[in-house]
Design an enzyme around this catalytic site. Structure first.
Site, PDB file in Angstrom:
ATOM      1  N   ARG A 137      -6.273 -16.331 -10.103  1.00  0.00           N
ATOM      2  CA  ARG A 137      -7.076 -15.604  -9.120  1.00  0.00           C
ATOM      3  C   ARG A 137      -8.526 -15.527  -9.576  1.00  0.00           C
ATOM      4  O   ARG A 137      -8.825 -15.651 -10.769  1.00  0.00           O
ATOM      5  CB  ARG A 137      -6.531 -14.187  -8.946  1.00  0.00           C
ATOM      6  N   GLY A 187      -3.562  -5.650 -12.670  1.00  0.00           N
ATOM      7  CA  GLY A 187      -2.801  -6.862 -12.938  1.00  0.00           C
ATOM      8  C   GLY A 187      -1.587  -6.942 -12.044  1.00  0.00           C
ATOM      9  O   GLY A 187      -1.453  -6.212 -11.061  1.00  0.00           O
ATOM     10  N   ASP A 224      -0.504 -13.061  -0.967  1.00  0.00           N
ATOM     11  CA  ASP A 224      -0.360 -11.618  -0.787  1.00  0.00           C
ATOM     12  C   ASP A 224      -0.099 -11.269   0.676  1.00  0.00           C
ATOM     13  O   ASP A 224      -0.933 -10.690   1.356  1.00  0.00           O
ATOM     14  CB  ASP A 224      -1.586 -10.861  -1.299  1.00  0.00           C
ATOM     15  N   ASP A 283      -9.115 -10.129  -6.297  1.00  0.00           N
ATOM     16  CA  ASP A 283      -7.824 -10.233  -6.986  1.00  0.00           C
ATOM     17  C   ASP A 283      -6.741 -10.783  -6.066  1.00  0.00           C
ATOM     18  O   ASP A 283      -5.647 -11.114  -6.536  1.00  0.00           O
ATOM     19  CB  ASP A 283      -7.402  -8.880  -7.556  1.00  0.00           C
ATOM     20  N   ASN A 284      -7.014 -10.884  -4.765  1.00  0.00           N
ATOM     21  CA  ASN A 284      -6.092 -11.518  -3.825  1.00  0.00           C
ATOM     22  C   ASN A 284      -6.600 -12.871  -3.361  1.00  0.00           C
ATOM     23  O   ASN A 284      -6.120 -13.404  -2.354  1.00  0.00           O
ATOM     24  CB  ASN A 284      -5.868 -10.625  -2.606  1.00  0.00           C
ATOM     25  N   ASP A 343       7.559   1.819  -7.960  1.00  0.00           N
ATOM     26  CA  ASP A 343       8.795   1.460  -8.655  1.00  0.00           C
ATOM     27  C   ASP A 343       8.895  -0.019  -8.991  1.00  0.00           C
ATOM     28  O   ASP A 343       9.883  -0.465  -9.569  1.00  0.00           O
ATOM     29  CB  ASP A 343      10.018   1.895  -7.829  1.00  0.00           C
ATOM     30  N   GLY A 344       7.877  -0.802  -8.625  1.00  0.00           N
ATOM     31  CA  GLY A 344       7.891  -2.226  -8.949  1.00  0.00           C
ATOM     32  C   GLY A 344       8.779  -3.056  -8.049  1.00  0.00           C
ATOM     33  O   GLY A 344       8.949  -4.246  -8.279  1.00  0.00           O
ATOM     34  N   ARG A 382       4.002  -5.872  -9.790  1.00  0.00           N
ATOM     35  CA  ARG A 382       5.410  -6.130  -9.471  1.00  0.00           C
ATOM     36  C   ARG A 382       5.685  -7.610  -9.255  1.00  0.00           C
ATOM     37  O   ARG A 382       6.713  -7.964  -8.697  1.00  0.00           O
ATOM     38  CB  ARG A 382       5.828  -5.342  -8.232  1.00  0.00           C
TER      39      ARG A 382
END
Length: 792
Positions: free
Chosen positions: A406, A247, A513, A503-504, A299-300, A250
């Site tokens: 998406r 999912g 993306d 997913d992109n 770390d997002g 970030r």
């Protein structure tokens, strides 16, 4: 039938390998793919989820829309419907003159910045769709606790979204914003320059809304989706091995807004009545706003380098005329106390990879032609991983789109329906799958995609009758066209997305993306910047990847068609065969437009194809610059245009030596990175003669058409197909290096603004300075350096 269609589709120019189409042959035997590896999904709670079932367009009162005082709303009506947007300056520091403000803008200044923006909130994603059920949330949190509970990552077993708050940047500073996008969102320059804007679009939602009485809690969310690569569904690199961990890792949506058009008027302040005819809908996402439950160990955050690339590339793509997500703003965490992240990158100067030369003894056994082929291939495939860790400033880009639905969203819920159908121990039979929570979530997602992306084609005609089959078919057909046009556009302008998974891939056929992307310098059909792209995401294989993603969309909608009594197998086969033709035609059209031959008569189709088939090997082995070659050919077409003199004279007395001089340009604009061999020069001259003759014949045909008065000359059509300026990586490296500054160097954002201006007119000639600085081959050192030629 599918196998034959796959074979036909593999005839893309050039046919490099079969990976992009081979998966189609599996569809016949994969009527309902076995997903036994997702065994944990079978244990989903089958109880009702209790979500609010809105009527998709007649929204009920659970939207949590901000409630303003009546007097404020009355005053704001003029701001929504009048010519309220001031002209934004290029610099974010420039102040707006009160004397230039419209009356509507003066009204808006009576209220805190972003008031009209917050008033336009209309979160259809949250209203139409569902959050995870309490029982599944409890199950997810229990697993998170067993895994240590030290980070927010956890599986999401059901639901279309999770509520999650952005993590604000420390000491945020606005670097650049899109005047055009701000104008579309009705954000005036004084609002963009306000503290509230910088706070909100750097993740400080609470701080930005503190001055707004009655706004209540602002909804922010992230979404789950599935991963499919070249038509193959994956779960093995999900942290839980189930596919429930994919999912937005970030990316956090911070609002969905309805913006009334200038001619529209509000009815009792209810802006929902205006969509879609009299209002535009936008969703806004922060990229790099911290960890979400879908993060997989990072770390997002996003760093300044990648955020600059995202901002500039998405805006450049828009001005190239290819559907894309847009960028609103770029905000950096500034100063010594700002947020920073460690990232793997390339050591000073970049790690360079070695490619053999023509006189390499290891190539002695090959002919010169074979040597060039080998070197060309190795130059594309020779990449290296980063060799050091660097500390970089964190930043956030706000991206904007009609929606971010998406293919992977539909893929996820289709897999869950298929798991229910296969789970005999649950006692659920195929004929009552429509009563399951999994099916309802899939159909809700389908209707929402229709509502957001294809309202007229797939939603309005079928929603009242609840004709899900017709809606799904209309969604397939509309998405097929848009995705095909998008990937063909990438080929036309020399863009490589680099990681084009389902997913992109947006259902709306919009480029997104901008992480592993790159615009071509040296042409090769397998070119890609990302070290993990592989051949399947190489430049000329992108149409195959787009087709593979579309096939996943089709497969994801089949459970709806099947559950409503239609023959899913026949529909799938028919749709995919037609899609092969649509994708192939789109690529043909893109290549032909670059040649100036898109208006050729049908009887010349084979001759036009041959022109590409003959020039492609030369472009590849002589290492041609994709942008320069086609733009220089455009200049040849302009000087030797069939429209400048009689066609018979152009046919009889063309100066092909002069054509060659124009094509090869000067020291900077010569489109070939290697000196042309005698063989290459002879081949190129022969090709030019054949191309120009075909151009003249095509022009004869074009001017004979009934619509000839509105047809542009061939050189002008070529100019609008062959950009002069694209966003090369060597340009971006210089921009983000200056922007980062250093311990004793002040950050310099000027080059970001310069490139932003350059990308706004990619088909124009630009200034003399732009021509000298940016219309040239890439520097030789950038073609082998890590971080420029390739990146992780």
């Amino acid at each position: 039938m599918i196998c034959d269609a796959a074979s036909a589709f593999s005839s893309f120019k050039p046919d490099l390998n079969e990976r992009g189409a081979a998966f189609i042959a599996n569809h016949r035997s994969r009527r309902r793919p076995s997903l036994s590896e997702d065994s944990s999904v079978a244990s989903l709670n089958k109880g009702k989820h209790g979500i609010h079932k809105s009527s998709h367009g007649r929204f009920a009162g659970d939207m949590k829309r901000p409630i303003f005082q009546t007097s404020a709303l009355v005053s704001l009506k003029r701001s929504f419907t009048g010519n309220s947007v001031m002209s934004c300056t290029e610099s974010v520091a420039a102040a707006s003159s009160a004397s230039d403000a419209s009356a509507a803008d003066e009204d808006r200044r009576k209220y805190p910045p972003l008031t009209t923006f917050f008033q336009s909130f209309h979160h259809s994603y949250l209203s139409h769709l569902s959050a995870e059920t309490p029982s599944n949330l409890e199950k997810s949190l229990a697993l998170q606790l067993r895994l240590g509970g030290s980070h927010p990552g956890r599986p999401i077993y059901n639901g279309h979204y999770v509520r999650v708050r952005p993590t604000p940047l420390t000491n945020p500073k606005l670097v650049i914003y899109s005047r055009e996008m701000a104008k579309e969102l009705r954000l005036s320059s004084w609002e963009v320059q306000s503290e509230a804007f910088v706070k909100y679009f750097s993740g400080d939602v609470e701080g930005a809304t503190a001055d707004h009485e009655g706004i209540g809690e602002v909804e922010t969310w992230a979404t789950p989706y599935a991963l499919s690569i070249m038509g193959r569904r994956y779960t093995n690199n999900c942290p839980y091995g189930t596919g429930d961990g994919y999912g937005d890792g970030r990316a956090i949506s911070i609002g969905e807004v309805l913006i009334p058009k200038r001619s529209a008027s509000l009815t009792n302040g209810d802006i929902s009545q205006l969509y879609p005819v009299n209002a535009s809908r936008f969703e806004l996402q922060l990229k790099g706003a911290g960890q979400t439950p879908f993060f997989r160990g990072a770390d997002g955050r996003a760093v300044l380098r990648s955020s600059i690339r995202e901002f500039l590339a998405s805006e450049a793509m828009h001005h190239l005329g290819i559907s894309t997500t847009r960028a609103l703003s770029l905000i950096v965490s500034d100063g010594p106390e700002g947020n920073k992240s460690m990232r793997p990158w390339y050591s000073s100067g970049g790690r360079k990879v070695n490619v053999p030369s023509m006189d390499d003894p290891r190539l002695a056994q090959y002919s010169d032609k074979e040597k060039r082929e080998i070197i060309s291939q190795l130059s594309v495939q020779a990449k290296a991983d980063p060799d050091t860790m660097v500390e970089e400033k964190c930043a956030i880009t706000t991206r904007v789109a009609t929606s971010f639905v998406r293919v992977g969203h539909l893929d996820l819920f289709a897999r869950r329906v298929e798991m229910v159908q296969q789970s005999g121990d649950e006692g659920i039979e195929v004929n009552n799958v429509k009563d399951t929570e999994q099916y309802r979530e899939l159909e809700d997602m389908m209707w929402h995609a229709c509502y957001r992306e294809y309202y007229d084609e797939a939603y309005a005609p079928y929603w009242e009758m609840k004709d899900a089959t017709s809606a799904a078919l209309a969604l397939m057909k509309a998405s097929m066209k848009r995705i095909a046009e998008m990937v063909a556009g990438w080929v036309r302008v020399g863009f490589v997305q680099g990681n084009f998974n389902a997913d992109n891939c947006l259902v709306g056929g919009r480029t997104m993306d901008y992480g592993p992307f790159g615009f071509l310098d040296v042409y090769h059909p397998l070119s890609a910047k990302w070290t993990g792209s592989g051949d399947h995401f190489g430049f000329m294989n992108q149409p195959k990847a787009g087709f593979a993603n579309f096939a996943v969309l089709v497969e994801s909608l089949l459970p709806i068609i099947d559950a409503n009594g239609s023959n899913a197998d026949e529909i799938r086969d028919e749709i995919l065969v037609n899609a092969q033709k649509v994708f192939s035609h789109a690529v043909d059209k893109a290549i032909n437009s670059k040649l100036g031959l898109e208006l050729s008569p049908p009887e010349m189709a084979r001759e036009v194809d041959e022109l590409w088939e003959e020039i492609e090997p030369l472009l590849r082995t002589a290492r041609a610059d994709w942008t320069l070659f086609w733009r220089q050919l455009t200049y040849v077409a302009a000087e030797f245009s069939p429209t400048k003199s009689s066609i018979s004279e152009a046919e009889s007395h063309p100066d092909f030596d002069r054509m060659m001089e124009n094509l090869l340009g000067n020291e900077n604009t010569n489109p070939f990175y290697d000196p042309l061999s005698d063989e290459h020069r002879e081949s190129l001259l022969a090709w030019l003669q054949k191309w120009h003759k075909t151009l003249v014949c095509a022009h004869k045909h074009a001017i004979s058409l009934p619509s000839s008065d509105s047809i542009l000359p061939p050189e002008e059509r070529m100019r609008l197909s062959n950009p002069k300026y694209t966003l090369r990586e060597w340009m971006l490296v210089e921009a983000y290096t200056k922007a980062d500054g250093g311990k004793f160097v002040t950050p310099d954002f000027s080059l970001i603004h310069e490139l932003y201006s350059l990308t706004k007119d990619p088909y124009g000639e630009g200034s003399a300075e732009s021509h000298e600085k940016y219309y040239r081959r890439a520097p030789d050192e950038s073609l082998r350096a890590g971080g420029t030629a390739f990146m992780s």
